[in-house]
Design a protein around this motif. Sequence first.
Motif, PDB file in Angstrom:
ATOM      1  N   LEU A 435       0.903  -1.322  -0.053  1.00 40.84           N
ATOM      2  CA  LEU A 435       0.034   0.152  -0.099  1.00 40.84           C
ATOM      3  C   LEU A 435       0.711   1.404   0.110  1.00 40.84           C
ATOM      4  CD1 LEU A 435      -3.080   0.663   0.210  1.00 40.84           C
ATOM      5  CD2 LEU A 435      -2.847   1.118   2.618  1.00 40.84           C
ATOM      6  N   GLY A 436       1.917   1.161   0.797  1.00 39.78           N
ATOM      7  CA  GLY A 436       2.989   2.499   0.852  1.00 39.78           C
ATOM      8  C   GLY A 436       3.605   2.798  -0.354  1.00 39.78           C
ATOM      9  N   LEU A 437       4.010   1.548  -1.023  1.00 41.39           N
ATOM     10  CA  LEU A 437       4.810   1.702  -2.352  1.00 41.39           C
ATOM     11  C   LEU A 437       3.845   2.477  -3.440  1.00 41.39           C
ATOM     12  CD1 LEU A 437       6.853  -1.691  -2.521  1.00 41.39           C
ATOM     13  CD2 LEU A 437       7.837   0.718  -2.352  1.00 41.39           C
ATOM     14  N   MET A 654      12.080   1.291   8.241  1.00 42.00           N
ATOM     15  CA  MET A 654      11.800   1.445   6.720  1.00 42.00           C
ATOM     16  C   MET A 654      10.245   1.537   6.603  1.00 42.00           C
ATOM     17  SD  MET A 654      14.711  -0.758   4.873  1.00 42.00           S
ATOM     18  CE  MET A 654      16.544  -0.289   4.762  1.00 42.00           C
ATOM     19  N   LEU A 655       9.494   0.476   6.997  1.00 40.06           N
ATOM     20  CA  LEU A 655       7.859   0.590   6.774  1.00 40.06           C
ATOM     21  C   LEU A 655       7.396   1.772   7.191  1.00 40.06           C
ATOM     22  CD1 LEU A 655       5.394  -0.960   5.952  1.00 40.06           C
ATOM     23  CD2 LEU A 655       5.390  -1.806   8.119  1.00 40.06           C
ATOM     24  N   THR A 656       7.813   2.117   8.345  1.00 37.84           N
ATOM     25  CA  THR A 656       7.168   3.362   8.797  1.00 37.84           C
ATOM     26  C   THR A 656       7.572   4.745   7.826  1.00 37.84           C
ATOM     27  OG1 THR A 656       7.563   2.867  10.973  1.00 37.84           O
ATOM     28  CG2 THR A 656       7.388   5.235  10.729  1.00 37.84           C
ATOM     29  N   SER A 657       8.965   4.702   7.416  1.00 42.34           N
ATOM     30  CA  SER A 657       9.200   5.937   6.299  1.00 42.34           C
ATOM     31  C   SER A 657       8.273   5.832   5.275  1.00 42.34           C
ATOM     32  CB  SER A 657      10.920   5.580   6.042  1.00 42.34           C
ATOM     33  OG  SER A 657      11.707   5.958   7.220  1.00 42.34           O
ATOM     34  N   LEU A 658       8.142   4.333   4.623  1.00 40.02           N
ATOM     35  CA  LEU A 658       7.452   4.159   3.395  1.00 40.02           C
ATOM     36  C   LEU A 658       6.080   4.681   3.583  1.00 40.02           C
ATOM     37  CD1 LEU A 658       7.393   3.082   0.559  1.00 40.02           C
ATOM     38  CD2 LEU A 658       6.807   0.858   1.566  1.00 40.02           C
ATOM     39  N   LEU A 659       5.383   4.357   4.680  1.00 41.16           N
ATOM     40  CA  LEU A 659       4.058   4.658   5.109  1.00 41.16           C
ATOM     41  C   LEU A 659       3.729   5.943   5.249  1.00 41.16           C
ATOM     42  CD1 LEU A 659       2.775   1.726   7.317  1.00 41.16           C
ATOM     43  CD2 LEU A 659       2.244   2.320   4.705  1.00 41.16           C
ATOM     44  N   SER A 660       4.875   6.968   5.771  1.00 39.34           N
ATOM     45  CA  SER A 660       4.903   8.261   5.933  1.00 39.34           C
ATOM     46  C   SER A 660       4.803   9.131   4.433  1.00 39.34           C
ATOM     47  CB  SER A 660       6.012   8.518   6.792  1.00 39.34           C
ATOM     48  OG  SER A 660       6.182   8.265   7.895  1.00 39.34           O
ATOM     49  N   GLN A 661       5.740   8.540   3.662  1.00 31.17           N
ATOM     50  CA  GLN A 661       5.505   9.230   2.267  1.00 31.17           C
ATOM     51  C   GLN A 661       4.282   8.985   1.537  1.00 31.17           C
ATOM     52  OE1 GLN A 661       8.954   7.088   0.509  1.00 31.17           O
ATOM     53  NE2 GLN A 661      10.358   8.833   1.271  1.00 31.17           N
ATOM     54  N   ALA A 662       3.652   7.649   2.020  1.00 27.07           N
ATOM     55  CA  ALA A 662       2.359   7.663   1.498  1.00 27.07           C
ATOM     56  C   ALA A 662       1.237   8.400   1.980  1.00 27.07           C
ATOM     57  CB  ALA A 662       2.005   6.159   1.680  1.00 27.07           C
ATOM     58  N   LEU A 663       1.396   8.656   3.418  1.00 26.59           N
ATOM     59  CA  LEU A 663       0.478   9.535   3.963  1.00 26.59           C
ATOM     60  C   LEU A 663       0.739  11.043   3.560  1.00 26.59           C
ATOM     61  CD1 LEU A 663      -1.766  10.128   6.344  1.00 26.59           C
ATOM     62  CD2 LEU A 663       0.299  10.448   7.889  1.00 26.59           C
ATOM     63  N   GLY A 682      12.330  11.070  12.392  1.00 24.28           N
ATOM     64  CA  GLY A 682      11.406  10.246  12.780  1.00 24.28           C
ATOM     65  C   GLY A 682      12.206   8.904  12.669  1.00 24.28           C
ATOM     66  N   VAL A 683      13.104   8.579  11.785  1.00 23.42           N
ATOM     67  CA  VAL A 683      13.725   7.448  11.731  1.00 23.42           C
ATOM     68  C   VAL A 683      14.740   7.441  13.258  1.00 23.42           C
ATOM     69  CG1 VAL A 683      15.665   6.045  10.526  1.00 23.42           C
ATOM     70  CG2 VAL A 683      13.832   6.949   9.326  1.00 23.42           C
ATOM     71  N   GLY A 684      15.455   8.684  13.234  1.00 25.92           N
ATOM     72  CA  GLY A 684      16.222   8.677  14.452  1.00 25.92           C
ATOM     73  C   GLY A 684      15.677   8.395  15.737  1.00 25.92           C
ATOM     74  N   ILE A 685      14.240   8.883  15.944  1.00 23.37           N
ATOM     75  CA  ILE A 685      13.542   8.596  17.293  1.00 23.37           C
ATOM     76  C   ILE A 685      13.222   7.271  17.288  1.00 23.37           C
ATOM     77  CG2 ILE A 685      11.536   9.203  18.610  1.00 23.37           C
ATOM     78  CD1 ILE A 685      11.998  12.131  17.609  1.00 23.37           C
ATOM     79  N   GLY A 686      12.834   6.626  16.506  1.00 22.86           N
ATOM     80  CA  GLY A 686      12.152   5.449  16.167  1.00 22.86           C
ATOM     81  C   GLY A 686      13.059   4.138  16.328  1.00 22.86           C
ATOM     82  N   VAL A 687      14.386   4.542  16.245  1.00 24.49           N
ATOM     83  CA  VAL A 687      15.458   3.255  16.147  1.00 24.49           C
ATOM     84  C   VAL A 687      15.761   3.020  17.777  1.00 24.49           C
ATOM     85  CG1 VAL A 687      17.403   4.737  16.230  1.00 24.49           C
ATOM     86  CG2 VAL A 687      17.304   2.403  15.451  1.00 24.49           C
ATOM     87  N   ASP A 688      15.359   4.136  18.554  1.00 26.34           N
ATOM     88  CA  ASP A 688      15.468   3.916  19.946  1.00 26.34           C
ATOM     89  C   ASP A 688      14.942   2.780  20.568  1.00 26.34           C
ATOM     90  OD1 ASP A 688      17.111   6.266  19.653  1.00 26.34           O
ATOM     91  OD2 ASP A 688      15.863   7.562  20.847  1.00 26.34           O
ATOM     92  N   TYR A 689      13.614   2.720  20.002  1.00 26.17           N
ATOM     93  CA  TYR A 689      12.747   1.740  20.629  1.00 26.17           C
ATOM     94  C   TYR A 689      13.052   0.138  20.193  1.00 26.17           C
ATOM     95  CZ  TYR A 689       9.298   5.342  20.519  1.00 26.17           C
ATOM     96  OH  TYR A 689       8.447   6.766  20.673  1.00 26.17           O
ATOM     97  N   GLY A 690      13.777   0.008  19.090  1.00 25.42           N
ATOM     98  CA  GLY A 690      14.172  -1.221  18.670  1.00 25.42           C
ATOM     99  C   GLY A 690      15.467  -1.524  19.377  1.00 25.42           C
ATOM    100  N   ILE A 691      16.318  -0.778  19.725  1.00 30.03           N
ATOM    101  CA  ILE A 691      17.512  -0.850  20.101  1.00 30.03           C
ATOM    102  C   ILE A 691      17.318  -1.086  21.791  1.00 30.03           C
ATOM    103  CG2 ILE A 691      19.543   0.313  21.149  1.00 30.03           C
ATOM    104  CD1 ILE A 691      19.824   1.952  18.539  1.00 30.03           C
ATOM    105  N   TYR A 692      16.433  -0.554  22.389  1.00 29.55           N
ATOM    106  CA  TYR A 692      16.128  -0.985  23.922  1.00 29.55           C
ATOM    107  C   TYR A 692      15.571  -2.392  23.974  1.00 29.55           C
ATOM    108  CZ  TYR A 692      17.520   3.603  26.122  1.00 29.55           C
ATOM    109  OH  TYR A 692      18.101   4.535  26.657  1.00 29.55           O
ATOM    110  N   MET A 754       4.415   8.898  12.763  1.00 29.32           N
ATOM    111  CA  MET A 754       5.550   8.082  13.141  1.00 29.32           C
ATOM    112  C   MET A 754       5.789   7.720  14.555  1.00 29.32           C
ATOM    113  SD  MET A 754       8.117  10.396  10.350  1.00 29.32           S
ATOM    114  CE  MET A 754       9.225   9.180   9.966  1.00 29.32           C
ATOM    115  N   PHE A 755       5.638   8.445  15.500  1.00 32.82           N
ATOM    116  CA  PHE A 755       5.877   8.115  16.902  1.00 32.82           C
ATOM    117  C   PHE A 755       4.999   6.761  17.133  1.00 32.82           C
ATOM    118  CE2 PHE A 755       6.865  12.605  18.434  1.00 32.82           C
ATOM    119  CZ  PHE A 755       8.282  12.208  18.348  1.00 32.82           C
ATOM    120  N   ILE A 756       3.623   6.992  16.758  1.00 27.27           N
ATOM    121  CA  ILE A 756       2.620   5.780  17.112  1.00 27.27           C
ATOM    122  C   ILE A 756       3.268   4.645  16.134  1.00 27.27           C
ATOM    123  CG2 ILE A 756       0.530   4.925  16.666  1.00 27.27           C
ATOM    124  CD1 ILE A 756      -0.616   7.672  17.574  1.00 27.27           C
ATOM    125  N   LEU A 757       3.251   4.641  15.031  1.00 29.43           N
ATOM    126  CA  LEU A 757       3.749   3.672  13.994  1.00 29.43           C
ATOM    127  C   LEU A 757       4.892   2.984  14.607  1.00 29.43           C
ATOM    128  CD1 LEU A 757       2.191   2.135  11.664  1.00 29.43           C
ATOM    129  CD2 LEU A 757       3.667   3.411  10.091  1.00 29.43           C
TER     130      LEU A 757
END
Length: 793
Positions: A435-437, A654-663, A682-692, A754-757
């Motif tokens: 959908l994002g693509l 990457m999915l968040t970035s793609l869907l953000s562009q679609a939005l 958005g990428v910079g903040i989002g990576v924190d969640y995955g790392i923790y 982006m925060f929520i996604l």
Amino acid sequence: MSSTHLSTERIIEKMMFANRKLILFILTIIFAFLATEAIQVKPEASFSKMVPGDHEFINNYKAYQSELADLGNVIRVIVETEEGDIFTQEFQQTLRQVTDDVFFIPGVNRNALKSLWTPSVRWQEVTEEGFVGGAVVPDGYDGSDSMLEQLKTNVFKSGQVGVLVGNDFKSAIVLAPLQEKNPETGLPLDYRELSEKLEQDIRDKYDDDTINIRIVGFAKVVGDLIDGAVQVVIFFGLAVVITFVLLLLYSRCLRSTIVVLVFSILAVISQLGILNLLGFGVNPYSMLVPFLVFAIGVSHGVQIITGIIQHVKTGSDKFNASKLAFRSLYLAGITALVSDAIGFTTLMVIDIGVIRELAIAASIGVAVIIITNLVALPIVISFIGVSTGGRARHTNSASAGDAASANKLAASIAGFARPPKAKYALVVAVLLSMLGLYYSQFLKIGDLDAGAPELRADSRYNLDNAYVVENYSTSTDVFVVMAKTTPDTCITYDNLTWIDKLQWEVKNVNGVQDVKSVANVSKFGMFGMNEGSLKWYGLNRNQFMTNASVSRTPPGLINQDCSMVPILIFLDDHKADTLEAVVAKVQAFKGKYDSGDVEFLLAAGNAGVEAVTNMVIEDAQTEMLIWVYSVVIALCLITFRSVRTVIAIILPLMLTSLLSQALMAKLGIGVKVATLPVIALGVGIGVDYGIYIFSKINEALAQRKSLYDSYLFALNQTGKAVAFTGLTLAIGVATWVFSPIKFQADMGLLLTFMFILNMVGALTLIPAIAWLLRIGANNNTESENPSEEPNRV
């Protein structure tokens, strides 16, 4: 757990907590000093910083900038009458006074100022004796009926109807080109001060029941943006209040809540102080950076507080709990923050001053958070500890029902670490990617709306601009092509012929209102010198006649040594499609024809500069994302030493970035100076969640737990903090939707999304991808009865 850490980490931990008082004393002095600097930081804006710094088209414009003064950064003050027309004594008196007042505003290029009352605006006509003419306002003007009638006649003869005079004769324009520096101070032009002077000295002074004052131009847009952006302080305060309430409800510890907020705000203050020391201000486009710094600070602060409470729950005192929390989160925190900081610096690849300053500001802010939230915060908590309410919130004093509900929810989310939920999550992710693509292919570069898209459609500025578009023949959106020749040859027949051919080609492009140059002047001159016979309306091969035909060329249509002729292309608007069409037509013309001694250079004028900016952003967009993800991937790979782990962290981003562009495509938000940085941030903040999350998963996997058990352990340790920060920050930034500045509202909407996604992706997609990649598949300790697992873990 300490045996698994490197000696360097132990050394840092020992140094920190062995010298707690000294470190806090030094930090207090530093923070106090930076706070005094932060008070001095000022809003700023610069025309040169909002355009590409080094581009072929911009370099062409800079080469002739002084000769194109009235085609670049200009202000138009429109004086409109509510009664009758402009040919009254009262109106002309007001127009004269407005012209004089604008003339004396600091920063106005007084030599290039134009109005019916400036001597540079002239009329001319053809008589039996040839051309005659003079200033539009007659000599000896006294406001009498005869003089007003003469003025009216001169206006008709001047060719200024639709240019400086409205087509309905109910308004007139004072056109004021601006200088980049204030000649009185030698400092860069203060757009906020200029905007205030225009409001106070012009609009407030003359706008009444009979006269309307309208003001348009780049400087006024920036002034309105600065005024509106200052209101972001209100939204920042609201975000702090919302975060305080939600953090208190989450931790049930007032002291730790206050500490997290204080140090997150200190990070913002310190960042502003450092910017002031480096000589930077805060421009309208970097107003979001303080909020992002606060958001990142809260995110990491919540992780620290959660870690401390977890260790208090197991019986550690406040000192050891702080040490253990620092020890367990130090590596993940440093990795996340360094990823953020370096990721933000990738915005430097975009050669636009305001974006580069935003990158510097964001990187400095994140670097400060390493000190405030990873160093100072645990040290302070080691002194004050966690309140009884905070301990009770996470211990057996909580009701059995609450504990059961929490365990049930954790078990449900942990189910994404094994089938069938993992399969469902992956299928949904694939569908969302498709959908994002699809929708992202419709994403446009540049402005998609007329007027100033940064402001609301019903803003005073856009209403003023709409009035000009409706009542004047020449648009405020001017695209300039510079026809370069050898000196003293710009008006030769061959050169004028090529200029005329280009004008014809461009004039037939959709969105082009009109095209003018010295070729038009020459045609009109030949027409006038031959008794107004239409058969003479054209270019003449006789150079002497051509020279005579252009002898009365208005200023700005030929440069001093006749080596450049500006071709003025008036556009309906500066939308991305319009600009692309004009650029494509000029480039196609250059490629199709050998124009001899004429070289057509792009581009000047406000629309030309906008076109170049769009081109730079389009070229840099993909490069920026490649750099952002390359940096994040490299740092995650260094930290976790596992390609599969990095894939699990990166794919949700990457999915968040793609869907953000679609939005953005779906909502009609173009990629431009205001919105492009949001994607990288958005990428910079989002990576924190995955790392923790993965730092805790790996900790459990090292104890031979299954992926499910490991993820459940991560949820109990850090998952709740991830969910809390994601929702809290989304709620806080959602308040921006009510900003009077449209691009701030757009950024607020995108950041909320982006925060929520990112949060949802971290909690559901990361474990699903880990299951798909068989991370922890060799650990066979999973319980036979999944319903018992929450209690067991």
